[in-house]
Design a protein around this motif. Sequence first.
Motif, PDB file in Angstrom:
ATOM      1  N   ASN A 123      -4.541  20.505 -45.991  1.00 13.07           N
ATOM      2  CA  ASN A 123      -5.542  20.693 -47.039  1.00 13.07           C
ATOM      3  C   ASN A 123      -6.142  19.365 -47.519  1.00 13.07           C
ATOM      4  O   ASN A 123      -6.739  19.309 -48.584  1.00 13.07           O
ATOM      5  N   LEU A 124      -6.013  18.311 -46.720  1.00  6.54           N
ATOM      6  CA  LEU A 124      -6.633  17.025 -47.052  1.00  6.54           C
ATOM      7  C   LEU A 124      -8.147  17.137 -47.017  1.00  6.54           C
ATOM      8  O   LEU A 124      -8.706  17.959 -46.292  1.00  6.54           O
ATOM      9  N   LYS A 125      -8.803  16.259 -47.770  1.00  3.96           N
ATOM     10  CA  LYS A 125     -10.253  16.151 -47.672  1.00  3.96           C
ATOM     11  C   LYS A 125     -10.591  15.635 -46.275  1.00  3.96           C
ATOM     12  O   LYS A 125      -9.822  14.900 -45.655  1.00  3.96           O
ATOM     13  N   GLN A 126     -11.762  16.013 -45.791  1.00  2.00           N
ATOM     14  CA  GLN A 126     -12.160  15.658 -44.432  1.00  2.00           C
ATOM     15  C   GLN A 126     -12.134  14.153 -44.184  1.00  2.00           C
ATOM     16  O   GLN A 126     -11.703  13.688 -43.123  1.00  2.00           O
ATOM     17  N   ASN A 127     -12.597  13.382 -45.150  1.00  2.00           N
ATOM     18  CA  ASN A 127     -12.629  11.931 -44.958  1.00  2.00           C
ATOM     19  C   ASN A 127     -11.231  11.322 -44.977  1.00  2.00           C
ATOM     20  O   ASN A 127     -11.006  10.283 -44.363  1.00  2.00           O
ATOM     21  N   ALA A 128     -10.286  11.946 -45.646  1.00  2.00           N
ATOM     22  CA  ALA A 128      -8.895  11.470 -45.600  1.00  2.00           C
ATOM     23  C   ALA A 128      -8.331  11.682 -44.199  1.00  2.00           C
ATOM     24  O   ALA A 128      -7.573  10.849 -43.700  1.00  2.00           O
ATOM     25  N   LYS A 129      -8.730  12.773 -43.555  1.00  2.00           N
ATOM     26  CA  LYS A 129      -8.308  13.018 -42.178  1.00  2.00           C
ATOM     27  C   LYS A 129      -8.914  11.969 -41.246  1.00  2.00           C
ATOM     28  O   LYS A 129      -8.242  11.465 -40.347  1.00  2.00           O
ATOM     29  N   LEU A 130     -10.168  11.630 -41.485  1.00  2.00           N
ATOM     30  CA  LEU A 130     -10.823  10.587 -40.697  1.00  2.00           C
ATOM     31  C   LEU A 130     -10.148   9.236 -40.936  1.00  2.00           C
ATOM     32  O   LEU A 130      -9.941   8.466 -39.989  1.00  2.00           O
ATOM     33  N   LEU A 131      -9.772   8.961 -42.173  1.00  2.00           N
ATOM     34  CA  LEU A 131      -9.057   7.726 -42.488  1.00  2.00           C
ATOM     35  C   LEU A 131      -7.729   7.677 -41.734  1.00  2.00           C
ATOM     36  O   LEU A 131      -7.346   6.619 -41.214  1.00  2.00           O
ATOM     37  N   TYR A 132      -7.040   8.792 -41.652  1.00  2.00           N
ATOM     38  CA  TYR A 132      -5.790   8.841 -40.886  1.00  2.00           C
ATOM     39  C   TYR A 132      -6.059   8.420 -39.436  1.00  2.00           C
ATOM     40  O   TYR A 132      -5.312   7.636 -38.861  1.00  2.00           O
ATOM     41  N   GLY A 133      -7.127   8.946 -38.853  1.00  2.00           N
ATOM     42  CA  GLY A 133      -7.493   8.567 -37.497  1.00  2.00           C
ATOM     43  C   GLY A 133      -7.776   7.074 -37.384  1.00  2.00           C
ATOM     44  O   GLY A 133      -7.368   6.428 -36.413  1.00  2.00           O
ATOM     45  N   GLU A 134      -8.450   6.522 -38.353  1.00  2.00           N
ATOM     46  CA  GLU A 134      -8.738   5.077 -38.362  1.00  2.00           C
ATOM     47  C   GLU A 134      -7.445   4.275 -38.452  1.00  2.00           C
ATOM     48  O   GLU A 134      -7.286   3.251 -37.775  1.00  2.00           O
ATOM     49  N   ILE A 135      -6.513   4.737 -39.265  1.00  2.00           N
ATOM     50  CA  ILE A 135      -5.222   4.049 -39.385  1.00  2.00           C
ATOM     51  C   ILE A 135      -4.490   4.079 -38.048  1.00  2.00           C
ATOM     52  O   ILE A 135      -3.906   3.079 -37.641  1.00  2.00           O
ATOM     53  N   THR A 136      -4.543   5.208 -37.339  1.00  2.00           N
ATOM     54  CA  THR A 136      -3.885   5.261 -36.027  1.00  2.00           C
ATOM     55  C   THR A 136      -4.552   4.295 -35.053  1.00  2.00           C
ATOM     56  O   THR A 136      -3.870   3.643 -34.268  1.00  2.00           O
ATOM     57  N   ALA A 137      -5.875   4.192 -35.111  1.00  2.00           N
ATOM     58  CA  ALA A 137      -6.585   3.271 -34.218  1.00  2.00           C
ATOM     59  C   ALA A 137      -6.199   1.819 -34.512  1.00  2.00           C
ATOM     60  O   ALA A 137      -5.959   1.034 -33.598  1.00  2.00           O
ATOM     61  N   LEU A 138      -6.124   1.475 -35.788  1.00  2.00           N
ATOM     62  CA  LEU A 138      -5.757   0.108 -36.172  1.00  2.00           C
ATOM     63  C   LEU A 138      -4.287  -0.174 -35.894  1.00  2.00           C
ATOM     64  O   LEU A 138      -3.893  -1.330 -35.754  1.00  2.00           O
ATOM     65  N   SER A 139      -3.480   0.873 -35.803  1.00  2.00           N
ATOM     66  CA  SER A 139      -2.048   0.710 -35.549  1.00  2.00           C
ATOM     67  C   SER A 139      -1.716   0.565 -34.068  1.00  2.00           C
ATOM     68  O   SER A 139      -0.595   0.208 -33.721  1.00  2.00           O
TER      69      SER A 139
END
Length: 102
Positions: free
Chosen positions: A19-35
Amino acid sequence: MKEKPNYYAIIPAAVRYSNLKQNAKLLYGEITALSNKTGYCFASNTYFADLYGVSKNTVSRWVSDLKKLGFITIQIERNSNKQITKRIIGIVQKVDTPIDEK
């Protein structure tokens, strides 16, 4: 942090269908990319705010929501004056197997 790494992002089903906001889900993806390079993300809220064109407070809420739902971990490093010197964001590996055991 000026670089925009050319890594892929991973957003698992647990995050996508939460139930996260859509942009929080996108941020998660960005964190995985940076990780991908080091296993952790060291980017600041300012970096993410500039990247997505939102305020630092908005990014802070997204990060808090990701942490509250157990998708990321956060470690804070402080100097001798107790000022924050580094924030380390880690991805929590939740593995859901879609195959039922018989």
